[in-house]
Enzyme design. Structure first.
Site, PDB file in Angstrom:
ATOM      1  N   HIS A   1     -27.843   8.797  16.608  1.00  0.00           N
ATOM      2  CA  HIS A   1     -27.273   7.945  15.561  1.00  0.00           C
ATOM      3  C   HIS A   1     -25.924   7.378  16.009  1.00  0.00           C
ATOM      4  O   HIS A   1     -25.704   6.168  15.970  1.00  0.00           O
ATOM      5  CB  HIS A   1     -27.109   8.770  14.270  1.00  0.00           C
ATOM      6  CG  HIS A   1     -26.502   8.027  13.129  1.00  0.00           C
ATOM      7  ND1 HIS A   1     -27.253   7.553  12.072  1.00  0.00           N
ATOM      8  CD2 HIS A   1     -25.214   7.666  12.870  1.00  0.00           C
ATOM      9  CE1 HIS A   1     -26.460   6.941  11.214  1.00  0.00           C
ATOM     10  NE2 HIS A   1     -25.211   7.000  11.676  1.00  0.00           N
ATOM     11  N   GLU A   2     -25.059   8.261  16.484  1.00  0.00           N
ATOM     12  CA  GLU A   2     -23.724   7.805  16.893  1.00  0.00           C
ATOM     13  C   GLU A   2     -23.807   6.922  18.139  1.00  0.00           C
ATOM     14  O   GLU A   2     -23.071   5.944  18.255  1.00  0.00           O
ATOM     15  CB  GLU A   2     -22.794   8.995  17.146  1.00  0.00           C
ATOM     16  CG  GLU A   2     -22.528   9.881  15.926  1.00  0.00           C
ATOM     17  CD  GLU A   2     -21.998   9.120  14.718  1.00  0.00           C
ATOM     18  OE1 GLU A   2     -21.371   8.064  14.902  1.00  0.00           O
ATOM     19  OE2 GLU A   2     -22.230   9.577  13.585  1.00  0.00           O
TER      20      GLU A   2
ATOM     21  N   PRO B   1       0.823  -1.213   0.000  1.00  0.00           N
ATOM     22  CA  PRO B   1       0.000   0.000   0.000  1.00  0.00           C
ATOM     23  C   PRO B   1       0.859   1.266   0.000  1.00  0.00           C
ATOM     24  O   PRO B   1       2.030   1.199   0.393  1.00  0.00           O
ATOM     25  CB  PRO B   1      -0.803  -0.094   1.296  1.00  0.00           C
ATOM     26  CG  PRO B   1      -0.583  -1.452   1.833  1.00  0.00           C
ATOM     27  CD  PRO B   1       0.615  -2.033   1.185  1.00  0.00           C
ATOM     28  N   PRO B   2       0.297   2.385  -0.427  1.00  0.00           N
ATOM     29  CA  PRO B   2       1.069   3.620  -0.465  1.00  0.00           C
ATOM     30  C   PRO B   2       1.528   4.041   0.939  1.00  0.00           C
ATOM     31  O   PRO B   2       0.845   3.773   1.925  1.00  0.00           O
ATOM     32  CB  PRO B   2       0.103   4.651  -1.043  1.00  0.00           C
ATOM     33  CG  PRO B   2      -1.226   4.020  -1.033  1.00  0.00           C
ATOM     34  CD  PRO B   2      -1.053   2.548  -0.944  1.00  0.00           C
ATOM     35  N   GLY B   3       2.689   4.656   0.996  1.00  0.00           N
ATOM     36  CA  GLY B   3       3.163   5.204   2.265  1.00  0.00           C
ATOM     37  C   GLY B   3       3.780   4.201   3.198  1.00  0.00           C
ATOM     38  O   GLY B   3       4.082   4.510   4.339  1.00  0.00           O
ATOM     39  N   THR B   4       3.995   2.962   2.740  1.00  0.00           N
ATOM     40  CA  THR B   4       4.548   1.963   3.649  1.00  0.00           C
ATOM     41  C   THR B   4       6.065   1.949   3.614  1.00  0.00           C
ATOM     42  O   THR B   4       6.684   1.071   4.181  1.00  0.00           O
ATOM     43  CB  THR B   4       4.015   0.561   3.309  1.00  0.00           C
ATOM     44  OG1 THR B   4       4.018   0.405   1.895  1.00  0.00           O
ATOM     45  CG2 THR B   4       2.616   0.396   3.829  1.00  0.00           C
TER      46      THR B   4
ATOM     47  N   LYS C   1       8.211   2.095   0.739  1.00  0.00           N
ATOM     48  CA  LYS C   1       8.887   1.408  -0.366  1.00  0.00           C
ATOM     49  C   LYS C   1      10.028   2.263  -0.921  1.00  0.00           C
ATOM     50  O   LYS C   1      11.144   1.788  -1.096  1.00  0.00           O
ATOM     51  CB  LYS C   1       7.872   1.077  -1.475  1.00  0.00           C
ATOM     52  CG  LYS C   1       6.765   0.149  -1.003  1.00  0.00           C
ATOM     53  CD  LYS C   1       5.814  -0.202  -2.106  1.00  0.00           C
ATOM     54  CE  LYS C   1       4.972   0.955  -2.592  1.00  0.00           C
ATOM     55  NZ  LYS C   1       4.005   1.434  -1.600  1.00  0.00           N
ATOM     56  N   THR C   2       9.721   3.514  -1.160  1.00  0.00           N
ATOM     57  CA  THR C   2      10.756   4.419  -1.662  1.00  0.00           C
ATOM     58  C   THR C   2      11.884   4.531  -0.648  1.00  0.00           C
ATOM     59  O   THR C   2      13.067   4.493  -1.003  1.00  0.00           O
ATOM     60  CB  THR C   2      10.149   5.808  -1.904  1.00  0.00           C
ATOM     61  OG1 THR C   2       8.918   5.646  -2.582  1.00  0.00           O
ATOM     62  CG2 THR C   2      11.072   6.665  -2.719  1.00  0.00           C
TER      63      THR C   2
ATOM     64  N   ASP D   1     -23.026   4.581   5.885  1.00  0.00           N
ATOM     65  CA  ASP D   1     -23.231   3.312   6.593  1.00  0.00           C
ATOM     66  C   ASP D   1     -23.827   2.286   5.642  1.00  0.00           C
ATOM     67  O   ASP D   1     -23.389   1.143   5.567  1.00  0.00           O
ATOM     68  CB  ASP D   1     -24.208   3.499   7.762  1.00  0.00           C
ATOM     69  CG  ASP D   1     -23.629   4.386   8.845  1.00  0.00           C
ATOM     70  OD1 ASP D   1     -22.418   4.608   8.824  1.00  0.00           O
ATOM     71  OD2 ASP D   1     -24.403   4.849   9.704  1.00  0.00           O
TER      72      ASP D   1
HETATM   73  P1  ADP Z   1       5.856   4.553  -0.528  1.00  0.00           P
HETATM   74  O1  ADP Z   1       6.989   4.687  -1.476  1.00  0.00           O
HETATM   75  O2  ADP Z   1       5.653   3.144  -0.050  1.00  0.00           O
HETATM   76  O3  ADP Z   1       4.590   5.174  -0.950  1.00  0.00           O
HETATM   77  P2  ADP Z   1       7.525   6.227   1.065  1.00  0.00           P
HETATM   78  O4  ADP Z   1       8.752   5.407   1.095  1.00  0.00           O
HETATM   79  O5  ADP Z   1       7.498   7.354   0.103  1.00  0.00           O
HETATM   80  O6  ADP Z   1       6.271   5.309   0.810  1.00  0.00           O
HETATM   81  O7  ADP Z   1       7.229   6.742   2.528  1.00  0.00           O
HETATM   82  C1  ADP Z   1       6.869   8.039   2.798  1.00  0.00           C
HETATM   83  C2  ADP Z   1       7.405   8.475   4.136  1.00  0.00           C
HETATM   84  O8  ADP Z   1       6.819   7.742   5.201  1.00  0.00           O
HETATM   85  C3  ADP Z   1       8.885   8.257   4.293  1.00  0.00           C
HETATM   86  O9  ADP Z   1       9.594   9.342   3.772  1.00  0.00           O
HETATM   87  C4  ADP Z   1       9.050   8.131   5.791  1.00  0.00           C
HETATM   88  O10 ADP Z   1       9.136   9.411   6.393  1.00  0.00           O
HETATM   89  C5  ADP Z   1       7.754   7.523   6.229  1.00  0.00           C
HETATM   90  N1  ADP Z   1       7.896   6.062   6.423  1.00  0.00           N
HETATM   91  C6  ADP Z   1       7.234   5.105   5.753  1.00  0.00           C
HETATM   92  N2  ADP Z   1       7.561   3.880   6.195  1.00  0.00           N
HETATM   93  C7  ADP Z   1       8.485   4.048   7.145  1.00  0.00           C
HETATM   94  C8  ADP Z   1       9.243   3.154   7.974  1.00  0.00           C
HETATM   95  N3  ADP Z   1       9.104   1.828   7.894  1.00  0.00           N
HETATM   96  N4  ADP Z   1      10.109   3.691   8.846  1.00  0.00           N
HETATM   97  C9  ADP Z   1      10.249   5.021   8.949  1.00  0.00           C
HETATM   98  N5  ADP Z   1       9.593   5.912   8.196  1.00  0.00           N
HETATM   99  C10 ADP Z   1       8.699   5.452   7.315  1.00  0.00           C
HETATM  100 ZN    ZN Z   2     -23.500   6.085  10.979  1.00  0.00          ZN
END
Ligand code: ADP
Ligand code: ZN
Length: 670
Positions: A464-465, A242-245, A247-248, A539
């Site tokens: 509701h909540e 997933p994004p933000g994990t 990878k880069t 919902d």
């Molecule tokens: P992706 O390429 O998977 O979308 P990125 O590598 O660009 O994600 O991650 C974005 C930012 O999130 C990184 O620059 C870092 O600051 C933070 N981050 C993500 N995963 C980690 C991790 N395992 N440890 C530390 N920082 C992380």
């Molecule tokens: Zn609701």
């Protein structure tokens, strides 16, 4: 705030660089023209009156009427020499010698001038009889400067426009030039000597992925070790998740650890409006990388070019993308194993990638990077908290617990946001509450405190909540509640937040309980007010999707049995016809309906049975706007079931004490 943002990329030098000389030439040319037009003499402005006096004195040699509107007066040489009145204009403007004229000029339409001259002749008839009439010459003169400007200017405009467009297409960089660079790769290069290097220390968690990637680092550092034994160095590593994990981040860390140049670009950088550009960029990128080998090429969002070929039946014209992909495949096949260029790709959609890309000899290693689990989140927090001024009592474990489902990037964002919130409150250090506010903000969006809500609406939202909260509290498998609010945030008017359990398998009971809790909001409206509102749209959407998935994807329905209509290859994504018969379609619809209705009635019944508590909770909520788990415990008492997290905690606590007793010098430092 994270200090390890991008290291400074060494900017690629571009061909030419200066088309500035063109502008310079044009500029000088224009000035020259202007100069040529004016340089003939130093002419003084004058009037007909002055002219008539000069004429009567006999000083005027001749007169030129230019373009029927400007009168140029030439003075006799003897007059220039002897008459002091002409001192100022007797010399040439540049250089030595007598000014050849014209010496004076004034504006006057030719007809007027003629009439005036005639009058002059009449008045001073005697004088003219003895001296003769003035020599008058009529002339059409063109201003070449203006003329030339007239057609050069549009040309310049076109040229400017063209350069501008080319530059836009070529992207970035200095003026002009780009058109020659359009086929060049636009990879950013990170050298091993940039100071802000990223190493594995900056990557928290991801133990499995790091281990696999470590091998790549070793390949790059000691290739001989492997080649001597006849082994082949891997060519491609695909990071999927997933994004933000991170990878880069991981790819950069590999480059940092291996101490080799790192070429980074995104899949979409290859895509351009011209045919053949993508392929040529791929070629150029590999050439660059080979020149600097050993090196790493990192292609982010590789799905932008690596999407399975011939799938997008509708969009047509994706030949260009296919060409780019083919070129990539050719390059990966083409370079020998001894060239030590490793291609790393990242994608969050590995499922749609072309199979050819994952064949042996290309991206033959796939590393899955998942969302971080509790322990990993804690480690990621520790990395990003390092740069903040923290309240010494801050419990990192608590933060990790509050952020299930957050990616590494989300966590980095929470840390930064918390620091900003603390700064806004003029605090000296970042505290727990700032982090909670940051989490709220990232999950729910900005608080909208000044949105106007009538008391009636507020009551309806509160019930509701409370309905969601009550039902989920009373069902064993529903996720435990974190908090309920009726402060409008982002698009939502109110929200109940749960701590979803991080489970790997989900049972039918869990799905049903969750659906029931999701329907609890609408059920509460019906039980209390006897009418329902539109507030439950999201919902309903969620429940309907879940029910459909249970029936058609997970094979959890008795009537349909162990069947799934899910297609992991995605081959049929664009087909209109369903993979089942009309009869089955009817059964599916009926089953989905039954499933949802039965859960709705279950929720209604639960709320009827606990109506007094529901009223208490709603009153609490209206009074405080936010309530937490503790408030629910006060009303309902403790939940009799243990959550999975409790079980894990128990196991962890036990194993930790074991470790402690084995090794008393336990270090908390990472
Ligand atoms: P992706 O390429 O998977 O979308 P990125 O590598 O660009 O994600 O991650 C974005 C930012 O999130 C990184 O620059 C870092 O600051 C933070 N981050 C993500 N995963 C980690 C991790 N395992 N440890 C530390 N920082 C992380
Ligand atoms: Zn609701």
């Amino acid at each position: 705030m994270s200090k390890k943002t991008n290291p400074k990329p060494s900017t690629p030098t571009r061909l030419g660089g200066g088309y500035n000389w063109i502008y310079l030439v044009i500029f000088i040319g224009l000035i020259g023209l202007q100069f040529a037009a004016n340089q003939s003499s130093a002419t003084s402005p004058s009037s007909f009156n002055d002219f008539s006096k000069m004429a009567l004195r006999g000083d005027v040699d001749h007169v030129k009427v230019v373009n029927k509107e400007i009168v140029l007066v030439f003075i006799k040489e003897e007059a220039l020499k002897k008459n002091e009145a002409y001192e100022k204009i007797s010399k040439k403007a540049y250089g030595d010698g007598l000014n050849p004229g014209p010496h004076f000029e004034f504006e006057m339409p030719a007809e007027t001038f003629e009439i005036k001259i005639q009058r002059l002749y009449e008045i001073h008839a005697d004088w003219y009889k003895s001296n003769g009439e003035l020599a008058i010459e009529y002339k059409e003169e063109k201003n070449y400067a203006l003329e030339v400007l007239g057609w050069i200017l549009p040309l310049l405009l076109f040229a400017g426009l063209w350069f501008f467009l080319m530059r836009r297409m070529g992207g970035g960089g200095g003026p002009g030039g780009q058109i020659f660079n359009i086929g060049k790769s636009r990879a950013q290069e990170f050298d091993n000597n940039t100071e802000a290097k990223i190493t594995f220390k900056d990557v928290a968690g991801m133990e499995g992925a790091k281990e696999e990637v470590l091998e790549v680092v070793d390949f790059l550092r000691n290739p001989k070790k492997y080649t001597d034994l006849g082994g082949k160095i891997p060519k491609g590593v695909l990071l999927s998740g997933p994004p933000g994990t991170g990878k880069t981040l991981l790819a950069k860390a590999v480059a940092g650890e291996a101490m080799v140049p790192f070429f980074s670009l995104s899949g979409s950088d290859f895509v351009e409006m011209f045919v053949g550009v993508g392929a040529s960029r791929v070629r150029d990128l590999f050439k660059q990388a080979k020149d600097k080998s050993p090196s790493i090429i990192f292609i982010d969002e590789i799905d932008a070019i690596g999407r399975a070929r011939g799938r997008n039946a509708f969009s047509g014209g994706n030949d260009e993308r296919e060409n780019t992909l083919n070129q990539l495949l050719t390059e990966m096949d083409g370079f020998g194993t001894n060239e030590q260029v490793i291609v790393m790709g990242a994608t969050n959609r590995a499922d749609i990638l072309d199979r050819a890309l994952m064949r042996a000899g290309r991206f033959d290693r796939i590393i899955y990077v998942d969302l971080p689990e509790l322990k990993e989140r804690k480690e990621i927090f520790q990395v990003h908290l390092g740069n903040l001024k923290l309240d010494p009592g801050l419990d990192v474990d608590f933060l990790a617990r509050q952020t299930p489902g957050f990616s590494g990037a989300d966590i980095a964002n929470v840390c930064n946001e918390a620091a900003l919130i603390a700064a806004r409150k003029e605090k000296k250090q970042v505290e727990k509450q700032d982090f909670l506010d940051a989490v709220d903000r990232i999950v729910g969006g900005l608080e909208k405190r000044n949105m106007i809500i009538t008391p009636e609406e507020k009551k309806s939202i509160a019930y509701h909540e409370s309905g969601h909260a009550t039902v989920s509290w009373l069902l064993e498998h529903a996720s435990p509640l974190v908090k309920v609010t009726i402060v409008p945030r982002g698009k939502a008017l109110g929200a109940a937040w749960y701590l979803p359990e991080e489970r790997h398998l989900t049972t039918t009971e869990q799905l049903l309980d969750e659906m029931c809790a999701t329907l609890g909001g609408r059920a509460a409206e019906e039980v209390v007010f006897g009418k329902i509102s539109t507030g439950a749209l999201s919902d309903l959407e969620k429940v309907t999707k879940q029910a459909r998935a249970m029936v058609t994807i997970y094979g959890l329905n008795d009537k349909l049995g162990n069947i799934t209509y899910y297609d992991s290859s995605g081959q049929n994504e664009y087909q209109f016809d369903k993979p089942y018969s009309e009869k089955t379609a009817e059964v599916i619809d009926a089953e989905i309906h039954t499933l949802i209705e039965s859960q709705y009635h279950r929720a209604v019944q639960l709320l009827r049975d606990n109506l007094d508590k529901l009223h208490l909770l709603a009153a609490d909520l209206i009074a405080h706007e936010v309530i937490f788990k503790e408030n629910l415990i006060a009303i309902f008492g403790d939940r009799p079931w243990k959550s999975k997290q409790d079980v894990i905690d128990q196991i962890e606590a036990e194993s930790e004490t074991e470790v402690l007793s084995e090794n008393s010098s336990d270090s908390t430092a990472e």
